[in-house]
Design an enzyme around this catalytic site. Sequence first.
Site, short mmCIF file in Angstrom:
data_model
loop_
_atom_site.label_atom_id
_atom_site.label_comp_id
_atom_site.label_asym_id
_atom_site.label_seq_id
_atom_site.Cartn_x
_atom_site.Cartn_y
_atom_site.Cartn_z
N GLN A 56 0.79 -1.22 0.00
CA GLN A 56 0.00 0.00 0.00
C GLN A 56 0.83 1.28 0.00
O GLN A 56 0.30 2.34 -0.31
CB GLN A 56 -0.96 0.00 1.19
N HIS A 160 1.56 -9.27 4.62
CA HIS A 160 0.32 -8.50 4.50
C HIS A 160 -0.18 -8.66 3.06
O HIS A 160 -0.17 -7.73 2.26
CB HIS A 160 0.57 -7.03 4.85
N GLU A 206 -4.46 -10.58 9.14
CA GLU A 206 -5.84 -10.91 8.78
C GLU A 206 -6.02 -12.10 7.84
O GLU A 206 -6.47 -11.93 6.71
CB GLU A 206 -6.49 -9.68 8.15
N TYR A 336 -12.65 -2.61 13.01
CA TYR A 336 -13.13 -1.34 12.49
C TYR A 336 -14.61 -1.12 12.77
O TYR A 336 -15.02 -0.02 13.10
CB TYR A 336 -12.93 -1.30 10.97
N GLU A 408 -5.22 -2.20 14.43
CA GLU A 408 -5.67 -1.36 13.31
C GLU A 408 -7.06 -0.89 13.65
O GLU A 408 -7.89 -1.66 14.14
CB GLU A 408 -5.80 -2.14 11.99
N GLU A 464 -5.59 2.04 -1.15
CA GLU A 464 -6.60 1.31 -0.39
C GLU A 464 -7.20 0.17 -1.24
O GLU A 464 -8.39 0.14 -1.53
CB GLU A 464 -7.66 2.30 0.12
N PHE A 473 -7.17 6.52 4.53
CA PHE A 473 -7.21 6.25 5.97
C PHE A 473 -6.10 6.98 6.73
O PHE A 473 -5.94 6.79 7.92
CB PHE A 473 -7.06 4.75 6.23
C1 PNW Z 1 -7.57 -3.71 6.83
N1 PNW Z 1 -13.58 -5.66 8.45
O1 PNW Z 1 -8.41 -4.79 6.53
C2 PNW Z 1 -6.26 -3.97 6.11
O2 PNW Z 1 -5.35 -4.64 6.94
C3 PNW Z 1 -5.61 -2.76 5.51
O3 PNW Z 1 -4.65 -3.15 4.56
C4 PNW Z 1 -6.64 -1.82 4.92
O4 PNW Z 1 -6.09 -0.71 4.28
C5 PNW Z 1 -7.59 -1.41 6.04
O5 PNW Z 1 -8.24 -2.55 6.52
C6 PNW Z 1 -8.67 -0.43 5.59
O6 PNW Z 1 -9.48 -1.05 4.63
C7 PNW Z 1 -9.70 -4.95 7.01
O7 PNW Z 1 -14.16 -6.68 8.21
C8 PNW Z 1 -10.38 -6.09 6.68
O8 PNW Z 1 -14.15 -4.80 9.13
C9 PNW Z 1 -11.66 -6.33 7.16
C10 PNW Z 1 -12.27 -5.43 7.96
C11 PNW Z 1 -11.60 -4.29 8.29
C12 PNW Z 1 -10.34 -4.05 7.81
#
Ligand code: PNW
Length: 515
Positions: A56, A160, A206, A336, A408, A464, A473
Amino acid sequence: MEITFLNFLVCPRDPARCCLPLLLVGFAAAAPAQLFLDGKALPEGFIYGCATSAYQIEGAWNADDKSPSIWDVFLHNKTTNDVTYGSNGDVADDFYHRYPTDIPLFRNALAVQTYDFTIAWTRIMPAGRGALSDKGLAFYRNVIRASNAVGMSNICTLYHWDLPQSLQDEYGGWLSRNIVDDFRAYAKAVFKALGDDCSHWVTMNEPRTFCTEGFGPDPDSAPGVVSTFKEQYTCMHYALLAHAAAVEEFRLGGYKGKIGIKVDGGVSLPLDPSSAADREAAARTMDFEVGRDVAPLYTGDYPPSVLASGALPLKFTAAEKKMLKGSVDFIGLDFYTSQWVTPTKNCTPDSDTYPECTDQFQQDPRTGLDIGRPTASSWNFDAPHATIYGGIKYLAETYNATNILISETGMGVLNETNLPLEQVLEDVDRIAWYRGVLSAMRQALDDGFPLTGFIPWSCIDNFEWTDGYNVRFGLIQVAYDAAGKGSQARHPKLSGAYLKGVLTKGNPINPYNFV
Ligand code: PNW
């Protein structure tokens, strides 16, 4: 004299280039280590950092020895409008060349004590296995040195999402057991080179997301293999084993730091809290979306409800269970947002939601109300109490997790790429997001939950994924447009100053007291 020496540490090949940024941050490196939350001192050892990921931000997709990753190939092959403006990470933030000034800027603008970055497997081990690239290693060594030179430690992540394409082509990447041995060898080589240089190691970011978005009926991430839920589960199974293999190597090597993993998934709430069926569905969704990755790390096996579904294509052997159980020193929650759930009616193996068998909503189907304030990402709603407090509580109570980091969280402001710069930099919406997150963290600490770190996403605007450069972000703005074109100048946003004030100066979370 001192500046010259520091510059040499950061940029041994070109010390003069780094003079200015290091002069500017000289005072930041001397900042006291005490951290706060809502005016109360945080315990010693609490981590306040910011995070980025290789694909990214780095760009330089084919510089020096780097080979293509599945994301390079996935996006280069896009012929449709699947990604905003058909953009990709070829240049991204050009961090590969700009790290000498970016790293001091993270420290200076945010007062973070830790820089959490990820290593591109393809940069450091271009063939996917075997020889290491000296140039790739030198880059990450320089990133660590540059962080240390301004008083920051590092959380270093092995993976990642950017698998070497060669391993995808050779045996299907995460769908083959071969990946476990290759990941082990990659991890072992990286630990040998950098093992004691990072205070924390993360094996992977993740597994749920890279497996469910990269495979399945409707994949929108690399490698984009159209398949079924079985491939998603196979990917996750080998990802967990690869994680455990890497941890085994780390522990055998006797390295100093701690090792863990980052998981995502958010929190599921019953659509109707008074309905026992909805409450059961919420618990089931937590098992399938979070517990499936987390339970093996603490108990050695998948959650009972996941095992009882009878749908798993692969099971762990007794030896694998032993290797998995206890394979984290800490757990990172990339949390999130939240969702409401209810059971899928008449769920069968042909149902879209099988084997989880729950319907999920971020708009209440009865009232149309959102679960929280909307953001620039269609999946991301601002529901901090449910998500952050709820996520920490779930991990602590369900798995007795004793070392939990919010590793995160963050948001894209609506229309951020089109707003005038002054408005982008005065990002009060993002401040509101973090006020909620920090309040939920305060409550979790006050209630005695073992929260040990906070790492907002992200240090800086970046690519993103399939939203391209159109969703940001960052706590620091990058001057490019929604297609990723522009001067690449960096400007700190007010949200970064807000976090700096609360975490390092003891400012209250509320009311606004930015700097
Ligand atoms: C993250 N959810 O992934 C990633 O690790 C980052 O690379 C990315 O930029 C960031 O989110 C923002 O999108 C996610 O299910 C995957 O809520 C899933 C979720 C949230 C974030």
